[in-house]
Write an enzyme that holds these catalytic residues in place. Structure first.
Site, PDB file in Angstrom:
ATOM      1  N   ASN A  10      -4.834   7.722   6.267  1.00 45.13           N
ATOM      2  CA  ASN A  10      -3.692   6.986   6.801  1.00 45.13           C
ATOM      3  C   ASN A  10      -2.806   6.366   5.728  1.00 45.13           C
ATOM      4  OD1 ASN A  10      -6.449   5.467   7.247  1.00 45.13           O
ATOM      5  ND2 ASN A  10      -4.969   3.864   6.731  1.00 45.13           N
ATOM      6  N   THR A  42      -1.653   0.837  20.191  1.00 45.20           N
ATOM      7  CA  THR A  42      -0.963   1.773  19.310  1.00 45.20           C
ATOM      8  C   THR A  42       0.139   2.453  20.102  1.00 45.20           C
ATOM      9  OG1 THR A  42      -1.144   3.771  17.945  1.00 45.20           O
ATOM     10  CG2 THR A  42      -2.660   3.594  19.799  1.00 45.20           C
ATOM     11  N   ARG A  55      -9.757  -0.571  15.560  1.00 49.64           N
ATOM     12  CA  ARG A  55      -9.768  -0.867  14.126  1.00 49.64           C
ATOM     13  C   ARG A  55     -11.211  -1.139  13.700  1.00 49.64           C
ATOM     14  NH1 ARG A  55      -4.723  -2.406  11.987  1.00 49.64           N
ATOM     15  NH2 ARG A  55      -3.102  -1.296  13.169  1.00 49.64           N
ATOM     16  N   ARG A  62       0.816  -1.211   0.000  1.00 46.40           N
ATOM     17  CA  ARG A  62       0.000   0.000   0.000  1.00 46.40           C
ATOM     18  C   ARG A  62       0.857   1.272   0.000  1.00 46.40           C
ATOM     19  NH1 ARG A  62      -3.959  -0.236  -2.320  1.00 46.40           N
ATOM     20  NH2 ARG A  62      -4.657   1.717  -1.371  1.00 46.40           N
ATOM     21  N   SER A  71       4.680   6.739  12.279  1.00 50.46           N
ATOM     22  CA  SER A  71       3.450   6.093  11.812  1.00 50.46           C
ATOM     23  C   SER A  71       2.482   7.134  11.285  1.00 50.46           C
ATOM     24  CB  SER A  71       2.785   5.320  12.953  1.00 50.46           C
ATOM     25  OG  SER A  71       2.232   6.227  13.900  1.00 50.46           O
ATOM     26  N   CYS A  72       1.435   6.679  10.610  1.00 49.50           N
ATOM     27  CA  CYS A  72       0.418   7.597  10.100  1.00 49.50           C
ATOM     28  C   CYS A  72      -0.273   8.325  11.248  1.00 49.50           C
ATOM     29  CB  CYS A  72      -0.597   6.847   9.245  1.00 49.50           C
ATOM     30  SG  CYS A  72      -1.370   5.424  10.070  1.00 49.50           S
ATOM     31  N   THR A  73      -0.510   7.629  12.349  1.00 45.72           N
ATOM     32  CA  THR A  73      -1.195   8.247  13.485  1.00 45.72           C
ATOM     33  C   THR A  73      -0.301   9.255  14.189  1.00 45.72           C
ATOM     34  OG1 THR A  73      -2.499   6.217  13.771  1.00 45.72           O
ATOM     35  CG2 THR A  73      -2.505   7.781  15.596  1.00 45.72           C
ATOM     36  N   ARG A  99      13.967 -11.546  -1.208  1.00 48.52           N
ATOM     37  CA  ARG A  99      13.545 -11.283   0.166  1.00 48.52           C
ATOM     38  C   ARG A  99      14.710 -10.931   1.092  1.00 48.52           C
ATOM     39  NH1 ARG A  99       8.280 -12.653   1.188  1.00 48.52           N
ATOM     40  NH2 ARG A  99       7.236 -13.924  -0.410  1.00 48.52           N
ATOM     41  N   ARG A 118      -6.800  -9.006  16.772  1.00 52.37           N
ATOM     42  CA  ARG A 118      -6.549  -8.835  15.339  1.00 52.37           C
ATOM     43  C   ARG A 118      -6.733 -10.138  14.575  1.00 52.37           C
ATOM     44  NH1 ARG A 118      -1.872  -4.280  14.248  1.00 52.37           N
ATOM     45  NH2 ARG A 118      -1.994  -3.234  16.259  1.00 52.37           N
TER      46      ARG A 118
END
EC number: 1.2.1.13
Length: 416
Positions: A396, A291, A314, A90, A232-234, A158, A278
């Site tokens: 996000n 988080t 979430r 993403r 992080s996005c947050t 990898r 999760r």
């Protein structure tokens, strides 16, 4: 290898950034249709960009082709910095779309490492369930992807130690797998021949410098940092407005909840996961989980160390999240004063990082928003003159990816 400072040593004393101070202009996507940016939010003085919530979905896919472009710095390199992306999920694919819209970028993406293969990588770049079709010419070659005539080599390995960074003369690796997030793991790219690593996730342990554009990116030094994290996005959502509020009112303590769209770390259907919550279906449940974003804010705003904590919920939405922070402050205040401080920052020192909205919008309306955080001013509350609630939205994926590109530009601007 240059000395790399501990995460805790990277902090902000000023909200101004050389990169973000001029981020009021917007670049056009390379190869995308030129349309009016009808889905972008405007400031309170300018009013809403769309007549109503019902228009948002129709406008979104036409409006996602504009984004914030970083201001150029005076010490820009004479040649473009060669960039490789490790991990084409993403964030990796969003990075390409964001970078493709920068008409004055100092970065040249020359390689992608992705284990899914060229055909899959090119298809997922072209067609995206969140952003819609990338209206650029995307062609899959035998070992490359071409975007509007720009050829990007694709490799598949990898093991970072075996990647061709030395022979390709890679300057910066954008580490977007979410796996190599500490100095040891990310350092393998440097061992393979790269000069710097930019991690698109919170860094772990010593030897990784954490930066949030608009808050402390002015502290980045080419000679000091080899491995950096874009947090992080947050954290990118919280840190800018929390710095404004701390500077203005003095934050004593606070608790946050991020209502966060599901991510690839969750399970589509019930299946094994180290976090038992999760492990449950992301599409069917509200999933309480941890988080580290609240505590991580202190890495870039050290005056908030030990003052913040929180959780994540979430939820079954694919993109856009919202952060709700309740805090006690030392200076008595009222709602209009709090919103005024945030609006001033959105129009001034943090323009392009903080957005201010007084419209009654919902999550879909914020898809494709370039800014790190959008203050929902109508939800601001003050209780007893020293307890505040501030609510801020953020894309996000897209907003975060814009900051990854911005931080890459910060690194490239100091190249020697």
């Amino acid at each position: 290898m240059a000395f790399v400072a501990p995460v805790s040593s990277v902090f902000s004393t000023s909200s101004k950034s050389a990169v973000c101070s001029g981020r009021s202009s917007f670049a056009q996507f390379s190869g995308l249709k030129k349309v009016n940016n009808t889905a972008r939010l405007q400031t309170a003085e300018q009013g809403s960009a769309f007549g109503g919530v019902s228009d948002a979905n129709d406008a979104f896919f036409n409006a996602v082709n504009t984004m914030g472009a970083p201001a150029r710095t005076s010490n820009a390199p004479s040649m473009k910095v060669r960039v490789a992306i490790n991990g084409f999920g993403r964030i990796g694919r969003n990075f390409i779309r964001c970078w493709a819209g920068r008409t004055d970028s100092n970065m040249d993406v020359v390689c992608i490492n992705d284990t899914s293969g060229v055909k899959t990588a090119s298809h997922l770049l072209k067609y995206d369930s969140i952003l819609g079709t990338f209206d650029s010419d995307v062609v899959a070659g035998e070992d490359s992807i071409t975007v509007d005539g720009k050829t990007i080599k694709v490799v598949s390995n990898r093991n970072p130690l075996e990647l061709p960074w030395k022979e390709m003369e890679i300057d910066i690796v954008v580490e977007a797998t979410g796996v190599f997030v500490d100095a040891v793991g990310a350092g393998k790219h440097i061992q393979a021949g790269a000069k710097k690593v930019l991690i698109t996730a919170p860094g772990k342990g010593e030897g990784v410098g954490t930066f949030v554009v608009g808050v402390n990116d002015h502290l980045y030094s080419h000679d000091k940092f080899d491995i950096v994290s874009n947090a992080s996005c947050t954290t990118n959502c919280m840190a800018p407005f929390m710095k404004v509020l701390d500077d203005e009112f003095g934050v004593v303590r606070g608790m946050m909840t991020t209502t966060h769209s599901y991510t690839g770390d969750q399970r589509l259907l019930d299946a094994g996961h180290r976090d038992l919550r999760r492990a449950r279906s992301a599409a069917l449940n509200i999933v309480p989980t941890t988080t580290g974003a609240a505590k991580a804010v202190a890495l870039v705003v050290p005056t908030l160390a030990g003052k913040l904590n929180g959780i994540a919920l979430r939820v079954p939405t694919p993109n856009v999240s919202v952060c709700d922070v309740v805090m006690q402050v030392s200076k008595k205040t009222f709602k209009e004063e709090v919103n005024g401080a945030l609006l001033k920052a959105a129009n001034g020192s943090m323009k392009g990082i903080i957005k201010y909205s007084d419209e009654p919008l919902v999550s879909c309306d914020y898809r494709g928003t370039d800014e790190s955080t959008i203050i929902d001013s109508s939800l601001t509350m003050v209780m007893g003159d020293d307890m505040l609630k501030v609510v801020a939205w953020y894309d996000n994926e897209w907003g975060y990816s814009q900051r990854v590109v911005d931080l890459g530009e910060v690194m490239a601007s100091q190249w020697k």
